[in-house]
Design a protein around this motif. Structure first.
Motif, PDB file in Angstrom:
ATOM      1  N   UNK A 140      90.194  34.600-145.675  1.00 11.63           N
ATOM      2  CA  UNK A 140      90.318  33.517-144.722  1.00 11.63           C
ATOM      3  C   UNK A 140      91.033  32.315-145.648  1.00 11.63           C
ATOM      4  N   UNK A 141      92.240  31.923-144.874  1.00 10.24           N
ATOM      5  CA  UNK A 141      92.669  30.665-145.770  1.00 10.24           C
ATOM      6  C   UNK A 141      91.869  29.400-145.525  1.00 10.24           C
ATOM      7  N   UNK A 142      91.055  29.508-144.835  1.00  9.24           N
ATOM      8  CA  UNK A 142      90.151  28.386-144.689  1.00  9.24           C
ATOM      9  C   UNK A 142      89.100  28.128-145.785  1.00  9.24           C
ATOM     10  N   UNK A 143      88.888  29.300-146.353  1.00  8.76           N
ATOM     11  CA  UNK A 143      87.986  29.283-147.502  1.00  8.76           C
ATOM     12  C   UNK A 143      86.446  28.714-147.228  1.00  8.76           C
ATOM     13  N   UNK A 144      86.055  29.158-146.009  1.00 13.66           N
ATOM     14  CA  UNK A 144      84.804  28.531-145.478  1.00 13.66           C
ATOM     15  C   UNK A 144      83.747  29.514-145.479  1.00 13.66           C
ATOM     16  N   UNK A 145      83.810  30.789-145.915  1.00 10.40           N
ATOM     17  CA  UNK A 145      82.820  31.813-145.651  1.00 10.40           C
ATOM     18  C   UNK A 145      81.699  31.520-146.697  1.00 10.40           C
ATOM     19  N   UNK A 146      80.469  31.424-146.322  1.00  5.35           N
ATOM     20  CA  UNK A 146      79.328  31.151-147.180  1.00  5.35           C
ATOM     21  C   UNK A 146      78.967  32.290-148.306  1.00  5.35           C
ATOM     22  N   UNK A 187      86.932  23.244-139.462  1.00  8.39           N
ATOM     23  CA  UNK A 187      86.139  22.191-139.643  1.00  8.39           C
ATOM     24  C   UNK A 187      85.442  22.272-141.353  1.00  8.39           C
ATOM     25  N   UNK A 188      86.095  22.683-142.117  1.00 10.49           N
ATOM     26  CA  UNK A 188      86.057  22.522-143.478  1.00 10.49           C
ATOM     27  C   UNK A 188      87.402  21.791-144.085  1.00 10.49           C
ATOM     28  N   UNK A 189      87.074  21.258-145.263  1.00  8.99           N
ATOM     29  CA  UNK A 189      88.191  20.545-145.813  1.00  8.99           C
ATOM     30  C   UNK A 189      88.750  21.245-146.974  1.00  8.99           C
ATOM     31  N   UNK A 190      88.528  22.180-147.245  1.00 13.44           N
ATOM     32  CA  UNK A 190      89.127  22.928-148.556  1.00 13.44           C
ATOM     33  C   UNK A 190      90.476  22.929-148.687  1.00 13.44           C
ATOM     34  N   UNK A 191      91.249  23.091-147.558  1.00 11.66           N
ATOM     35  CA  UNK A 191      92.715  23.481-147.553  1.00 11.66           C
ATOM     36  C   UNK A 191      93.429  21.816-147.963  1.00 11.66           C
ATOM     37  N   UNK A 192      92.741  20.981-147.123  1.00 11.07           N
ATOM     38  CA  UNK A 192      93.354  19.702-147.170  1.00 11.07           C
ATOM     39  C   UNK A 192      93.026  18.777-148.438  1.00 11.07           C
ATOM     40  N   UNK A 324      76.469  40.398-151.750  1.00 12.24           N
ATOM     41  CA  UNK A 324      75.633  39.587-151.114  1.00 12.24           C
ATOM     42  C   UNK A 324      75.299  40.054-149.973  1.00 12.24           C
ATOM     43  N   UNK A 325      74.062  39.957-149.526  1.00  9.24           N
ATOM     44  CA  UNK A 325      73.765  40.473-148.308  1.00  9.24           C
ATOM     45  C   UNK A 325      74.164  39.771-147.107  1.00  9.24           C
ATOM     46  N   UNK A 326      74.680  40.417-146.090  1.00 13.73           N
ATOM     47  CA  UNK A 326      75.387  39.878-144.973  1.00 13.73           C
ATOM     48  C   UNK A 326      74.276  38.958-144.249  1.00 13.73           C
ATOM     49  N   UNK A 327      73.018  38.971-144.324  1.00 14.85           N
ATOM     50  CA  UNK A 327      72.113  37.943-143.875  1.00 14.85           C
ATOM     51  C   UNK A 327      72.521  36.699-144.615  1.00 14.85           C
ATOM     52  N   UNK A 328      73.171  36.714-145.520  1.00 19.78           N
ATOM     53  CA  UNK A 328      73.326  35.283-146.238  1.00 19.78           C
ATOM     54  C   UNK A 328      74.697  34.640-146.026  1.00 19.78           C
ATOM     55  N   UNK A 329      75.542  35.291-145.264  1.00 20.49           N
ATOM     56  CA  UNK A 329      76.924  35.196-145.081  1.00 20.49           C
ATOM     57  C   UNK A 329      77.406  34.462-143.842  1.00 20.49           C
ATOM     58  N   UNK A 330      76.724  34.805-142.553  1.00 19.47           N
ATOM     59  CA  UNK A 330      77.174  34.046-141.418  1.00 19.47           C
ATOM     60  C   UNK A 330      76.612  32.993-141.190  1.00 19.47           C
ATOM     61  N   UNK A 331      76.783  32.339-139.950  1.00 20.80           N
ATOM     62  CA  UNK A 331      76.374  31.053-139.679  1.00 20.80           C
ATOM     63  C   UNK A 331      77.296  29.921-139.667  1.00 20.80           C
ATOM     64  N   UNK A 332      77.024  28.754-140.124  1.00 18.91           N
ATOM     65  CA  UNK A 332      77.708  27.638-139.999  1.00 18.91           C
ATOM     66  C   UNK A 332      78.748  27.793-141.171  1.00 18.91           C
ATOM     67  N   UNK A 333      79.976  27.327-141.370  1.00 15.73           N
ATOM     68  CA  UNK A 333      81.044  27.494-141.965  1.00 15.73           C
ATOM     69  C   UNK A 333      80.564  26.662-143.422  1.00 15.73           C
ATOM     70  N   UNK A 334      81.330  27.048-144.545  1.00 13.56           N
ATOM     71  CA  UNK A 334      80.856  26.396-145.862  1.00 13.56           C
ATOM     72  C   UNK A 334      81.817  25.156-145.824  1.00 13.56           C
ATOM     73  N   UNK A 335      81.256  24.044-146.114  1.00 14.82           N
ATOM     74  CA  UNK A 335      81.993  22.754-146.188  1.00 14.82           C
ATOM     75  C   UNK A 335      82.039  22.570-147.509  1.00 14.82           C
ATOM     76  N   UNK A 336      82.980  21.444-147.799  1.00 14.02           N
ATOM     77  CA  UNK A 336      83.165  20.826-149.200  1.00 14.02           C
ATOM     78  C   UNK A 336      82.147  20.234-149.710  1.00 14.02           C
ATOM     79  N   UNK A 337      81.356  20.356-150.561  1.00 14.66           N
ATOM     80  CA  UNK A 337      80.350  19.479-151.186  1.00 14.66           C
ATOM     81  C   UNK A 337      80.806  18.155-151.561  1.00 14.66           C
ATOM     82  N   UNK A 338      80.497  17.008-151.205  1.00 20.76           N
ATOM     83  CA  UNK A 338      80.976  15.781-151.484  1.00 20.76           C
ATOM     84  C   UNK A 338      80.949  15.487-153.289  1.00 20.76           C
TER      85      UNK A 338
END
Length: 355
Positions: A140-146, A187-192, A324-338
């Protein structure tokens, strides 16, 4: 827990598909997967057309090294991609069952799925619910996969945005304008954050940091007071003001850009123009960095298929490629840590973040 299974089917057959939105490094990944399977292991490779839609409908083609020759520099995907279910399938459970039937009918030993968060979630269903031997790659270009430090597609999209900022610098300085550049990322700010740092933006507005309008106005005015006749503001499509964030309402993509292009001319006493890159960020040839990453991930996936390690995504963790197990991948997008270096670097050089 990562699962290991055993199968003795000969000749061995694997399936490939690309699902969700397209991005620039899917073809290098498909090339590495096909060559690794065919040349190194003498396996048969079947590519499903248009993502999970093709899997459900049994639309596929046999892939050979000739099919992937020279595609490493081509954007998009030679298999096509898609979202959602086939129109002939009702519920998600029915879609899963149909995928299992096609998988079994074709005699596949492994299915490798390339995609973003939605692709990862459905891949997990196929593994857990239908018992398919699944391996995924993070695209993904969004870089937001856990579960991974980076996804392929992100570097190319950042390069495109940085080049756009370079071009906006010249026209902004010529006309003494405030240029707003909206980038993708949901909803993730990696690209910005990355494109603002690479392109030398004056303001970067990220979903992770709700902005105050008065702070954005002050930052634009400060550029003038420091002798600059223009300002560059990068806005994530999921950016949100403090006022809107306080309501708790769902964030509407693009709302921040549309509001600022209306508000800033009067408040900052400046000419303001908005450019939204949109799907331009997904197109064109992948950078060498993305080609290398996608190829490495593809090669690693074939190693895992050979070892019969399933129910995993191949992730980037530092300098290593780990399952990485798929159980750890889905869910909320990975945000940029502050406290991420992208944000601390932006702050260190005086880029305003609107808070």
């Amino acid at each position: 827990m990562i699962e290991h299974t055993r199968s003795h089917q000969q000749p061995r057959r694997i399936g490939l598909l690309t699902a969700g939105g397209d991005c620039q490094a899917l073809n290098p990944a498909l090339r590495a997967l096909t060559l690794g399977a065919c040349v190194t292991h003498d396996w048969e490779v079947y590519g499903f057309k248009d993502g999970y839609l093709g899997l459900q409908e049994g639309r596929f083609k046999r892939l050979t090294p000739a099919h992937v020759a020279g595609i490493q520099g081509i954007g998009g995907t030679i298999l096509g991609t898609g979202r959602g279910q086939s129109g002939s399938v009702g519920s998600i459970d029915e879609a899963v069952e149909r995928c299992r039937e096609v998988y079994d009918d074709l005699g596949l030993s492994t299915l490798i799925c390339l995609g973003g968060d939605g692709t990862q979630r459905f891949a997990r269903r196929l593994h857990e619910q239908a018992g398919l031997n699944i391996i995924t790659l993070p695209k993904t270009i969004d870089n937001d996969i856990r579960g991974t430090d980076v996804t392929f597609g992100f570097d190319t999209a950042t390069h495109i945005a940085a080049e756009a900022i370079d071009r906006l610098h010249t026209t902004a300085s010529s006309h003494h304008r405030v240029m707003l550049l909206e980038v993708m990322g949901r909803n993730a700010g990696w690209l910005a954050a990355a494109s603002a740092l690479a392109g030398g933006a004056d303001v970067a507005l990220l979903p992770e940091i709700p902005y105050r309008l008065d702070r954005v106005v002050d930052a634009v005015k400060d550029d003038v007071s420091r002798g600059r006749s223009y300002s560059i503001v990068v806005i994530a499509e999921g950016a949100v003001s403090e006022e809107r964030a306080a309501t708790g309402a769902p964030v509407r993509l693009h709302s921040a850009a549309m509001e600022l292009v209306e508000q800033l001319p009067e408040l900052a006493a400046a000419e303001v123009r908005l450019t939204s890159l949109g799907h331009v960020m997904r197109g064109g040839s992948p950078t060498s960095t993305d080609r290398i990453l996608a190829s490495q991930l593809g090669a690693r996936a074939i190693e895992l298929a050979e070892a019969e390690v399933y129910g995993v995504m191949v992730s980037v963790q530092g300098a290593e490629l780990k399952p990485v197990p798929l159980t750890e991948v889905g869910g909320e997008p990975r945000s940029v840590p502050l406290d991420h270096p992208l944000i601390t670097s932006l702050r260190a050089i005086g880029t305003a973040l609107g808070n």
